[in-house]
Each structure stands twice: as C-alpha cells, then as structure tokens.
Scaffold this active site. Sequence first.
Site, PDB file in Angstrom:
ATOM      1  N   GLN A   1      69.492   4.229   9.387  1.00 38.53           N
ATOM      2  CA  GLN A   1      68.682   5.433   9.519  1.00 38.53           C
ATOM      3  C   GLN A   1      69.196   6.488   8.518  1.00 38.53           C
ATOM      4  OE1 GLN A   1      65.913   5.964  11.028  1.00 38.53           O
ATOM      5  NE2 GLN A   1      65.744   4.334  12.562  1.00 38.53           N
TER       6      GLN A   1
ATOM      7  N   GLY B   1      63.200   1.372  20.425  1.00 37.61           N
ATOM      8  CA  GLY B   1      63.606   2.732  20.104  1.00 37.61           C
ATOM      9  C   GLY B   1      62.481   3.585  19.547  1.00 37.61           C
TER      10      GLY B   1
ATOM     11  N   ASP C   1      56.961  -5.843   8.385  1.00 34.78           N
ATOM     12  CA  ASP C   1      55.976  -5.914   9.467  1.00 34.78           C
ATOM     13  C   ASP C   1      55.163  -4.636   9.437  1.00 34.78           C
ATOM     14  OD1 ASP C   1      56.470  -4.154  12.264  1.00 34.78           O
ATOM     15  OD2 ASP C   1      58.138  -4.173  10.860  1.00 34.78           O
TER      16      ASP C   1
ATOM     17  N   ASP D   1      61.821  -5.785  18.122  1.00 37.99           N
ATOM     18  CA  ASP D   1      62.449  -4.489  17.877  1.00 37.99           C
ATOM     19  C   ASP D   1      63.101  -4.035  19.179  1.00 37.99           C
ATOM     20  OD1 ASP D   1      60.508  -3.446  19.530  1.00 37.99           O
ATOM     21  OD2 ASP D   1      59.339  -2.558  17.930  1.00 37.99           O
ATOM     22  N   SER D   2      63.856  -2.962  19.122  1.00 37.49           N
ATOM     23  CA  SER D   2      64.636  -2.539  20.283  1.00 37.49           C
ATOM     24  C   SER D   2      63.854  -1.647  21.234  1.00 37.49           C
ATOM     25  CB  SER D   2      65.883  -1.782  19.821  1.00 37.49           C
ATOM     26  OG  SER D   2      65.512  -0.552  19.210  1.00 37.49           O
TER      27      SER D   2
ATOM     28  N   HIS E   1      41.501 -12.428   8.466  1.00 43.90           N
ATOM     29  CA  HIS E   1      41.473 -12.262   7.011  1.00 43.90           C
ATOM     30  C   HIS E   1      42.644 -11.425   6.530  1.00 43.90           C
ATOM     31  CE1 HIS E   1      40.388 -11.081   2.963  1.00 43.90           C
ATOM     32  NE2 HIS E   1      40.691  -9.857   3.353  1.00 43.90           N
TER      33      HIS E   1
ATOM     34  N   ASP F   1      68.394   2.248  18.417  1.00 44.38           N
ATOM     35  CA  ASP F   1      68.664   3.396  17.547  1.00 44.38           C
ATOM     36  C   ASP F   1      67.746   4.546  17.918  1.00 44.38           C
ATOM     37  OD1 ASP F   1      66.296   2.200  16.675  1.00 44.38           O
ATOM     38  OD2 ASP F   1      66.573   2.845  14.614  1.00 44.38           O
TER      39      ASP F   1
ATOM     40  N   GLY G   1      63.061   4.175   9.912  1.00 43.12           N
ATOM     41  CA  GLY G   1      62.814   5.595   9.723  1.00 43.12           C
ATOM     42  C   GLY G   1      62.107   5.956   8.433  1.00 43.12           C
TER      43      GLY G   1
END
Length: 380
Positions: free
Chosen positions: A194, A95, A276, A92-93, A344, A146, A226
């Site tokens: 977003q 942000g 994720d 990710d960035s 698990h 972002d 978002g």
Amino acid sequence: MTFEVQHTDAASDARAGLITTDHGLIQTPIFMPVGTAGSVKGVHFRELREQIKAQIILGNTYHLYLRPGLDILRQAGGLHKFNTWDRPILTDSGGFQVFSLTGIRKLREEGCEFQSHIDGSRHIFTPENVMDTERVIGADIMMAFDECPPGQSDYKYAENSLRLTQRWLERCVKRFNETEPLYGYRQTLFPIVQGCTYKDLRQDAAKHVCDVLGKLNDGGGVSIGGLAVGEPTEVMYEMIEVVNEILPKDRPRYLMGVGTPQNILEAIERGVDMFDCVMPTRNGRNAMLFTYEGTMNMRNKKWENDFSPIDPDGCEIDCIHSKAYLHHLFKVQELLAMQIASIHNLSFYLRLVGDARQHIIAGDFVQWKHSVIDQLGRRR
C-alpha cells in the site's frame, strides 16, 4: 506455489512466467475473472474453461464469509468443491469491501468492526480471523488483510494507514504459518503493498514486504493494492515502477483491481504478472464490448443491421452471433445479451494477456503494444 520467469523482454520489464499450484498451472501475464460470491456473473464454468480459457478465478472473502458462510463452505470441503471449479482460485482478504463500508465500520488496532450490508449484523475482521476464513474458503492464493485507504488521502493518513497495514501483515504471516490447509492441498499468501500515491511510502511498503516474504512457510507472491482508485493514470504507472524496482523478480506481482486493456498492457510493460477487474463483466452487462479495434456500445442504432460476427477473431460465441442480434437482445432487455457480452469481454481480456505473453516470448512486446494500444481506447 512456485513461480518461474520463463522469458523477459529486452526492451521493457515485461516477462512471461509460469505459476504452479496444486490445482493447475497459470501462464503469466494472466487476467483473472472475478467470481465475487463463488461465481462469475452470468457465466457458466464450462464457458469459463472452454471459451474464455480462464486459468484462475477470484473469490471475495467478505461476501463468501457473509453468504453462504463458513459453516457451509467447510461442510462442502471448500470453495472448489462447493462451486465445482477445478482450477486455481485466489481470494482477496475482504479489506477493500470492508473499508468501502463508510459509516458502518470502525477501524482499530485489533481489526475492523463492520455491519453487514445485507442485514446490519455486526462482525469484526482481524488479521487472524481473516487468515482462518481464507483457510476455510480454501483458495490456492490468499491475500493478507490490509487497509485500503482512499485514493486522495493526505500524507499523514496514508502513513498511519500503511503502518497499520504493516503491523497487520506481520500478524497475518504469523497466523498463516501457525495454521495448515484444511483440504489436502497447499495454499500460499500474498502480502499487499500500500502507500497511496506517495513514493516514499510505496518504497517503504515494498521493502517491508520483501522482508516479510522470507518469513512465509509456503512461497508467496506480492500484490500491489490501492491503485486505480481515482488517481491520474500516469501516477498509477509511476507507483508501479516505484515498487517493482524493489520487489523481488522471482515472485509473481499482482496489480489488484486493474483495469482497462490499456492499463493492463502498460502494467505488463512495467513488470506486472497478474490482473483482475470487474470491468469486463460489469461493462458487458451495460452493453460495452472491448475489442482490438476499440469499444462498442451495442445499444447504438448503428449495429441494428450489422450482420457481421460480434468479433470474427474472438471466441465461439463471437463467431456464432452477429452484432445486429446482440443489439436486438440488449434493446429488448434479454438476459442473454448480458451473458454474451460478458463472455466476449472476458474472452477478449484473456486473449489480450495471452497475446502479450506470446509477444514477450517472441521478443517484440513493446513494438506490438505500441501498434495496438491507441486503437484499444477508441470508440467504434
């Protein structure tokens, strides 16, 4: 990176696909374990490969930028060489993490100035230097920089935030196109949609992302950001539908930070491919297990003398150890308890999306989803 839609579900927008990267193939729908600082908490890579069967993991740009830092990562040859994970990585960035630092960050057109949560030192993230940072980290899939606004933002704030994100996206794409991968394999960039919970803003964001995708030098998918930040679940599902009506069908769609097993199945039905969330490991460390029969709190006394396997249909560690043994480990606060629970839960999440994929291919995804979704949410 390339993406192929291999099967679609006749009764929904669910699809099974294949992402091809220079570090390997990713069958979708897919869940990606979160490896914030270069590792998935409490889990060895051997277990990620063999028991959990992870096809791709995440790294966090903010945390990796601060520690171990870009000099170390560049010397190592990128995150793959540093942590020895030989399959795809997504970063990710940063942000979301930066904008979570309420009170110790300042937002402006150039970027976001912030103080490290570690030592208070001052830094700035801009669209340009975040692209450079993700080049140094070397992830196969990079996120655009972002602003992730608060979930309950009013319309004016959400609109101004979106416009800033869109201007930053243009700068991210320009920098991405101007630079080359550092380690001899291809990287791709995902823009982020977003717009909070406002339909017109989400539509505007999705249309802008479609325009931007045509400017990218190397493929690209789309992230939906978002969401799952406090809004009602049904609103989240509505926003997914709104943007997926616009987003191109030949690009993978990634719903960031989501979520529960029920959330994932609902989003797959609406055409999402990638997920994720820290929930499997975070909840696992707090003794909560996810199963097809519902969630289990392994600290509860009811498991004290239950000598049946943790999950007879689960991974190797589920079949080796009993519920009673895991209850005991949590009761005496052994670190092994958190490790077993994390393995698990991650294994279950990967099994869930793998089963979803098989039912999409078989043509009965919706029926299967309806047969399991209520049970997933009950407490055992």
